[in-house]
Structures are given as structure tokens and as C-alpha cells.
Design a protein around this motif. Structure first.
Motif, PDB file in Angstrom:
ATOM      1  N   LEU A 408       0.836  -1.207   0.000  1.00 30.45           N
ATOM      2  CA  LEU A 408       0.000   0.000   0.000  1.00 30.45           C
ATOM      3  C   LEU A 408       0.868   1.254   0.000  1.00 30.45           C
ATOM      4  O   LEU A 408       0.574   2.243  -0.661  1.00 30.45           O
ATOM      5  CB  LEU A 408      -0.921   0.024   1.225  1.00 30.45           C
ATOM      6  CG  LEU A 408      -1.988  -1.070   1.303  1.00 30.45           C
ATOM      7  CD1 LEU A 408      -2.779  -0.936   2.600  1.00 30.45           C
ATOM      8  CD2 LEU A 408      -2.945  -1.006   0.104  1.00 30.45           C
ATOM      9  N   MET A 409       1.979   1.180   0.740  1.00 34.22           N
ATOM     10  CA  MET A 409       2.829   2.363   0.854  1.00 34.22           C
ATOM     11  C   MET A 409       3.614   2.656  -0.417  1.00 34.22           C
ATOM     12  O   MET A 409       4.003   3.799  -0.673  1.00 34.22           O
ATOM     13  CB  MET A 409       3.780   2.230   2.039  1.00 34.22           C
ATOM     14  CG  MET A 409       3.029   2.415   3.340  1.00 34.22           C
ATOM     15  SD  MET A 409       4.103   2.417   4.750  1.00 34.22           S
ATOM     16  CE  MET A 409       4.790   4.056   4.698  1.00 34.22           C
ATOM     17  N   ALA A 410       3.842   1.611  -1.221  1.00 29.94           N
ATOM     18  CA  ALA A 410       4.645   1.808  -2.429  1.00 29.94           C
ATOM     19  C   ALA A 410       3.803   2.301  -3.604  1.00 29.94           C
ATOM     20  O   ALA A 410       4.319   2.902  -4.530  1.00 29.94           O
ATOM     21  CB  ALA A 410       5.328   0.496  -2.795  1.00 29.94           C
ATOM     22  N   THR A 473      13.131  -1.574  -4.947  1.00 31.39           N
ATOM     23  CA  THR A 473      11.849  -1.167  -4.358  1.00 31.39           C
ATOM     24  C   THR A 473      12.004   0.117  -3.564  1.00 31.39           C
ATOM     25  O   THR A 473      11.205   1.043  -3.691  1.00 31.39           O
ATOM     26  CB  THR A 473      11.320  -2.278  -3.423  1.00 31.39           C
ATOM     27  OG1 THR A 473      11.395  -3.512  -4.110  1.00 31.39           O
ATOM     28  CG2 THR A 473       9.882  -2.008  -3.010  1.00 31.39           C
ATOM     29  N   LEU A 474      13.075   0.150  -2.781  1.00 34.29           N
ATOM     30  CA  LEU A 474      13.315   1.326  -1.946  1.00 34.29           C
ATOM     31  C   LEU A 474      13.541   2.563  -2.820  1.00 34.29           C
ATOM     32  O   LEU A 474      13.027   3.649  -2.549  1.00 34.29           O
ATOM     33  CB  LEU A 474      14.533   1.087  -1.047  1.00 34.29           C
ATOM     34  CG  LEU A 474      14.811   2.194  -0.053  1.00 34.29           C
ATOM     35  CD1 LEU A 474      13.683   2.279   0.974  1.00 34.29           C
ATOM     36  CD2 LEU A 474      16.142   1.979   0.657  1.00 34.29           C
ATOM     37  N   GLU A 475      14.290   2.337  -3.906  1.00 32.08           N
ATOM     38  CA  GLU A 475      14.604   3.437  -4.808  1.00 32.08           C
ATOM     39  C   GLU A 475      13.308   4.015  -5.406  1.00 32.08           C
ATOM     40  O   GLU A 475      13.086   5.223  -5.394  1.00 32.08           O
ATOM     41  CB  GLU A 475      15.506   2.924  -5.936  1.00 32.08           C
ATOM     42  CG  GLU A 475      16.635   3.869  -6.246  1.00 32.08           C
ATOM     43  CD  GLU A 475      17.631   3.273  -7.245  1.00 32.08           C
ATOM     44  OE1 GLU A 475      18.801   3.614  -7.133  1.00 32.08           O
ATOM     45  OE2 GLU A 475      17.219   2.469  -8.130  1.00 32.08           O
ATOM     46  N   ILE A 476      12.453   3.098  -5.867  1.00 33.22           N
ATOM     47  CA  ILE A 476      11.183   3.534  -6.480  1.00 33.22           C
ATOM     48  C   ILE A 476      10.377   4.346  -5.462  1.00 33.22           C
ATOM     49  O   ILE A 476       9.850   5.415  -5.764  1.00 33.22           O
ATOM     50  CB  ILE A 476      10.361   2.308  -6.949  1.00 33.22           C
ATOM     51  CG1 ILE A 476      11.062   1.641  -8.136  1.00 33.22           C
ATOM     52  CG2 ILE A 476       8.937   2.714  -7.319  1.00 33.22           C
ATOM     53  CD1 ILE A 476      10.428   0.345  -8.605  1.00 33.22           C
ATOM     54  N   GLN A 477      10.356   3.802  -4.262  1.00 36.52           N
ATOM     55  CA  GLN A 477       9.575   4.462  -3.221  1.00 36.52           C
ATOM     56  C   GLN A 477      10.085   5.875  -2.933  1.00 36.52           C
ATOM     57  O   GLN A 477       9.311   6.821  -2.854  1.00 36.52           O
ATOM     58  CB  GLN A 477       9.680   3.626  -1.951  1.00 36.52           C
ATOM     59  CG  GLN A 477       8.460   3.707  -1.096  1.00 36.52           C
ATOM     60  CD  GLN A 477       8.484   2.576  -0.084  1.00 36.52           C
ATOM     61  OE1 GLN A 477       8.612   1.412  -0.462  1.00 36.52           O
ATOM     62  NE2 GLN A 477       8.411   2.913   1.173  1.00 36.52           N
ATOM     63  N   MET A 478      11.412   5.987  -2.803  1.00 39.49           N
ATOM     64  CA  MET A 478      11.993   7.294  -2.486  1.00 39.49           C
ATOM     65  C   MET A 478      11.776   8.291  -3.614  1.00 39.49           C
ATOM     66  O   MET A 478      11.494   9.465  -3.380  1.00 39.49           O
ATOM     67  CB  MET A 478      13.486   7.152  -2.171  1.00 39.49           C
ATOM     68  CG  MET A 478      13.715   6.497  -0.817  1.00 39.49           C
ATOM     69  SD  MET A 478      15.466   6.318  -0.434  1.00 39.49           S
ATOM     70  CE  MET A 478      15.943   8.023  -0.173  1.00 39.49           C
ATOM     71  N   ILE A 479      11.886   7.781  -4.865  1.00 38.94           N
ATOM     72  CA  ILE A 479      11.678   8.682  -6.012  1.00 38.94           C
ATOM     73  C   ILE A 479      10.239   9.196  -5.996  1.00 38.94           C
ATOM     74  O   ILE A 479       9.975  10.383  -6.168  1.00 38.94           O
ATOM     75  CB  ILE A 479      12.000   7.960  -7.339  1.00 38.94           C
ATOM     76  CG1 ILE A 479      13.511   7.686  -7.415  1.00 38.94           C
ATOM     77  CG2 ILE A 479      11.530   8.778  -8.535  1.00 38.94           C
ATOM     78  CD1 ILE A 479      13.936   6.787  -8.561  1.00 38.94           C
ATOM     79  N   ARG A 480       9.313   8.281  -5.758  1.00 39.79           N
ATOM     80  CA  ARG A 480       7.896   8.687  -5.744  1.00 39.79           C
ATOM     81  C   ARG A 480       7.641   9.721  -4.655  1.00 39.79           C
ATOM     82  O   ARG A 480       6.922  10.701  -4.854  1.00 39.79           O
ATOM     83  CB  ARG A 480       7.013   7.466  -5.484  1.00 39.79           C
ATOM     84  CG  ARG A 480       6.879   6.590  -6.685  1.00 39.79           C
ATOM     85  CD  ARG A 480       5.493   5.956  -6.692  1.00 39.79           C
ATOM     86  NE  ARG A 480       5.405   5.044  -7.796  1.00 39.79           N
ATOM     87  CZ  ARG A 480       5.475   3.743  -7.668  1.00 39.79           C
ATOM     88  NH1 ARG A 480       5.625   3.198  -6.469  1.00 39.79           N
ATOM     89  NH2 ARG A 480       5.397   2.982  -8.728  1.00 39.79           N
TER      90      ARG A 480
END
Ligand code: ATP
Ligand code: MG
Length: 515
Positions: A408-410, A473-480
């Protein structure tokens, strides 16, 4: 020549008494007084000592005296007893000439009241459905015995008493119901007031705290508020909070969706229309006027036509509305809250929105953040919706698995809180276990949580992720997050992430996050 009989209780007197009571049946609101009058007429015209109107209490199987002339104590007894009981059972009038000699007579009432009953005339009381609802009883004719003529007269009175009784029952039912409705209304109002305060806007993110604090500060005032934000970010929720926290809370909150108003009806809907403006047109109060004293919430105000905008501006300037076809303006006192997901400054540039109206609306501006800007609040919101819908749907769902929460958070939530709410509702219905798992979430969310690059083909649920997966995954999340925080300003987002502008563009491309 026929001699006129002129006894003090002539037929004419009785007739007059009956007519008088009939008239009062239609106008008198005090039914007890009316019943007392009926009983009075009985003793007067029959030259008797006492008159009692007994009512049958079906549940208890008792007769009780609603009106008892000349009796101070309340009388209540088993409905099978006495002359009254016999009349009730037989459903017919009865005359008892010598009470103490009659097997039907029930002397224990006399012993309680200390009265001596000599003779009795007793008739049933029937409601319009002809059900026996009580007994009308007259005691102790002073001279001689009760006659058939007396019986007819008391029967006529009994009919009127039955109507008065039915009316009094109906009235007290109505009064009780009205009391219940008033209480229910107060209760609901209080519930609504409690439900729609700024406490109903959940979240601990600074952006949400700011929204709550602005609402808190403006609620007391009457200044116009403009709420902007994407779909499903809680614009209407905030508008209600403003109203229900304001001194106007007891007055109406009228929400109008400007986008849903067909152009030819906009003006009559908003301003009201007089009867007969066109053939078949009925008089209709406008929505602005129905919000008088309260708050008018104009949702999707960016969709209002320029003509309607001009008229609305006039209402705001003059504080009065002019009905379509109306002769004179009507003063109104409204607080205006407007919302839009459009960029009104852009609309002004395109000549689709009036700048002067914008300035009037935009005294206070509240921007509802997109859900992707306040990701840290996703678990809290998700848990809230989970509890709400588990209860509503009647499923015992305890929580979300860690993976489901991460999913949900991603996700980028184009539909914002409303989309999250629907997602959780769906998951509560579909969940196989007492905890919501990733596989209970819908496809776009499940897919987005996995890395997208070629080298990292999607892993099946449950499979262990490699270090590389996790980093991606972390990278995508931080970019978003960074894009969310900066309203997709790539230069500022790159700065936050410690990347070069081009570096960020490359990553956006690689992960398919360009939009
Ligand atoms: N911060 C929040 N806390 C709790 N519930 C929220 C929050 N934000 C939105 N919601 C809920 O999300 C749903 C959508 O909110 P609302 O209708 O106010 O959004 P909106 O911005 O008016 O949407 P739209 O532009 O589609 O009309 C509602 O059920 C609302 O209660
Ligand atoms: Mg809305």
C-alpha cells in the motif's frame, strides 16, 4: 293545539347538549375537559349523582376510570367484575334497578369509596371500528329509575366520548412520536457534529496537520474558503469540518456539485425560480437561499459557467439572491466554501474562470495533499478503514500483513484516500484469513510493489527477494516520495534525492515512472 312539554331536561335540551358536544369534538384540543363535559351532561340530564367513563386496559385486563365525577380516588378493577364488566363482555347497555340485589353488582368499590350505589345505567363505549374500548356508567338517578330514553341519551353521549377518547389516544401517540423524533433529531445532529470536525480528518503528516490547523483557525469566522486538491483527497470532508466546527453548525450545510448541474438549470437551481416563468414551471427555492444562516459548499466550482459565475459574484457582493423571474432580491447570509480539482489560475488564463470571483473565493486557501505526498499516513488510514469496514461488513479482520502494508505504501494512488478506502473495503470482503495479505490487494497495487526493470522479473508472492530487489523497491519508493513532495518538479526532486537532474530522469525512465 299541542301543549309543549317543558321539563328542565326536555328532549330539546338533550339534543342541544349533543350538538354542542359534536361541535366541540372538532375544535377542542383538551380531550379530558371534553370527556368531563360529556359526563357532566349525563348526570345533569338524567338527574343522576355520578357518571364515570371507564377505559379498558387490554394488557392488564382491567377497567380504569378516566373520568369519574364526584369520586376523588382512582378506580381500577378486574375488567370481568361488576356491572361495567358485564356490559363490557356483553357489549350491550344494562340498567340495574337495585344494585345490592343484583348478582352482577361488585360492592367492593362502594366499600373503598364509601359511596352507596342504588341504581346503575351502564353502556359500552365503542370506537369507530365498533370495538368496545370501555364503559360509560351513570349512578343513582335521584328520582325513580333509569328509563329507556335515558339509555338512548347515554348511548349517544358514549359515542361522542368514544370519538373524544380515540382522538386523545391519537394525539398522545402523535405527541410521543413527535417527542421521539425531536430527541432522535438532536441525537443525530450531535452525532453529525461530532463526526465532521477536523478530528475526522485523519493523519499525522505535517501537511495534514496544517490542513487541520487552518480549519481550526477559520471555522470561527465567516471568510470564504477555497479547497483545492486532486480527486479523493478529502475536499468535501474538510468543507464539512469547517461547517460543523463553526457557529453555523446548527444551520444547513448545503453541498452543490456544480459539475452535475445541467447548464439550463444552473441559475434556477442556485438562485431559485418563480412559478410560471415558463409553462409548467413550479416555484423552487434556490440552493443558495436554502443554505441561509449556514454554509454553502460549491463543489467543482471550476465547472461553473461564466454566466453563473457572474451571478454568483453578485450574490457574494450584494449578499442577496435574485430568483429567476423574481421581482425583488432576497437577502441571504451564507458562508461560502468552494472546492475544485482544477488549477483555477490556469482557468483564469484560459478565460474560463473570472479572476474577481477567484479573489472572492480564495480568501483562505486549503490545499489537500495527494496521498502519495503523505505516504507515512497510509498505515493509519488503512487501519482506520479496515476497522470501519470490518464492522460494517461484519467480518473479523484484525489487520494487514507487513507485506500488504508495504504494498500500500509503495503504490502511487492516483485516486488518493478514496481509492485507498475502496481498496481496503474490497480487501476486507475478499480476505481469506483474519489478516489482509498482499494477494488480497488488487492487481495494480500488487504489480507496482515489485521492481519493474528487465533484470528483475516480477517475483511470485512469498518468494524471497534478493538484495537487489529490495534496493530497487526502496529506490522507487523514495523517487515517488520526492516527486510527490515537489509536485513532480524533477529538479527539486533530484536535489532531495541527491541525484543529478539527468540521473533522476534516467531512473524515472528505467522504472516507468515518467508520469
Ligand atoms: N484525511 C482523511 N481521513 C479520513 N478519511 C478521509 C481523509 N481524506 C479523505 N477521506 C475519505 O475519503 C473519501 C473521499 O473524500 P472526499 O469525498 O472528501 O474527497 P474529495 O476531495 O471531495 O473527492 P472528489 O474530488 O472526488 O469529490 C471520503 O470517504 C472521506 O471520508
Ligand atoms: Mg468531492
Amino acid at each position: 293545539m299541542r301543549a309543549e312539554i317543558r321539563s328542565p331536561h326536555s328532549i330539546l335540551d338533550k339534543y342541544t347538549a349533543l350538538v354542542d358536544i359534536s361541535c366541540r369534538l372538532n375544535s377542542e384540543k383538551n380531550f379530558d375537559q371534553l370527556l368531563k363535559l360529556i359526563a357532566d351532561e349525563a348526570t345533569k340530564h338524567l338527574d343522576a349523582e355520578r357518571a364515570t367513563i371507564f377505559i379498558l386496559d387490554k394488557e392488564k385486563g382491567e377497567l380504569w376510570a378516566k373520568i369519574a365525577l364526584g369520586v376523588s380516588d382512582t378506580i381500577r378493577f378486574d375488567s370481568r367484575l361488576g356491572v361495567a364488566g358485564a356490559v363490557l363482555i356483553a357489549g350491550k347497555p344494562m340498567i340495574v334497578e337495585d344494585a345490592y340485589k343484583s348478582p352482577l353488582f361488585y360492592p367492593s368499590i362502594d366499600s373503598t369509596t364509601g359511596y352507596h350505589t342504588r341504581n346503575v345505567l351502564s353502556v359500552p363505549l365503542r370506537n369507530p371500528k365498533q370495538e368496545v374500548i370501555g364503559v360509560f356508567q351513570v349512578l343513582n338517578k335521584k328520582d325513580g329509575r333509569f328509563t329507556t330514553e335515558d339509555e338512548h341519551f347515554v348511548l349517544a353521549l358514549a359515542n361522542q366520548a368514544a370519538v373524544a377518547l380515540e382522538n386523545s389516544f391519537a394525539l398522545s401517540d402523535l405527541e410521543t412520536r413527535q417527542q421521539e423524533l425531536i430527541q432522535e433529531n438532536q441525537h443525530l445532529r450531535k452525532e453529525i457534529e461530532e463526526r465532521f470536525t477536523n478530528k475526522s480528518i485523519l493523519g499525522t503528516n505535517a501537511k495534514i496537520n496544517e490542513v487541520r490547523s487552518v480549519i481550526d483557525k477559520t471555522a470561527e469566522t465567516t471568510v470564504s474558503v477555497l479547497i483545492t486538491g486532486e480527486n479523493g483527497t478529502g475536499k468535501e470532508l474538510s468543507a464539512r469540518a469547517i461547517h460543523y466546527m463553526s457557529p453555523r453548525r446548527a444551520k444547513p450545510f448545503v453541498a452543490v456539485n456544480c459539475a452535475a448541474l445541467p447548464e439550463p438549470l444552473v441559475e434556477s437551481e442556485l438562485f431559485g425560480i418563480e412559478k410560471g416563468v415558463a409553462t409548467g414551471v413550479e416555484r423552487r427555492v434556490g440552493r443558495i437561499e436554502s443554505a441561509n444562516g449556514g454554509t454553502l459548499f460549491l463543489d467543482e466550482i471550476g465547472d461553473l459557467s461564466l454566466t453563473a459565475q457572474a451571478k454568483l459574484l453578485r450574490v457574494l457582493q450584494e449578499r442577496e439572491v435574485e430568483w429567476v423571474g423574481g421581482r425583488r432580491p432576497i437577502p441571504v447570509d451564507i458562508r461560502l466554501v468552494a472546492a475544485t480539482n482544477k488549477d483555477l489560475k490556469e482557468e483564469i488564463k484560459q478565460n474560463r474562470f473570472r479572476q474577481d470571483l477567484f479573489f472572492r473565493l480564495n480568501v483562505i486557501h486549503i490545499r489537500m495533499p495527494a496521498l502519495r505526498e503523505i505516504r507515512s499516513d497510509i498505515p493509519l488510514l488503512a487501519t482506520y478503514f479496515l476497522r470501519k469496514y470490518s464492522k460494517e461488513i461484519g467480518r473479523d479482520i484484525q489487520g494487514l500483513s507487513q507485506d500488504a502494508t508495504k504494498g500500500l505504501m509503495a503504490y502511487h494512488w492516483p485516486g488518493n484516500v478514496r481509492e485507498l478506502e475502496n481498496e481496503i473495503k474490497r480487501a476486507v470482503v475478499l480476505a481469506a484469513a483474519r489478516e489482509i495479505q498482499v494477494q488480497d490487494l488488487s492487481d495494480p497495487i500488487r504489480e507496482e510493489r515489485l521492481p519493474i526493470s528487465d533484470a528483475d522479473s516480477p517475483k511470485k508472492n512469498g518468494e524471497k527477494q534478493t538484495l537487489k530487489d529490495r534496493v530497487t523497491t526502496l529506490e522507487i519508493q523514495m523517487i515517488r516520495d520526492a516527486m510527490g513532495q515537489t509536485d513532480s518538479d524533477r529538479r527539486r526532486a533530484a536535489k532531495i534525492l541527491g541525484l543529478s537532474h539527468q540521473g533522476l530522469i534516467n531512473k524515472l525512465k528505467r522504472y516507468g515512472l515518467e508520469d
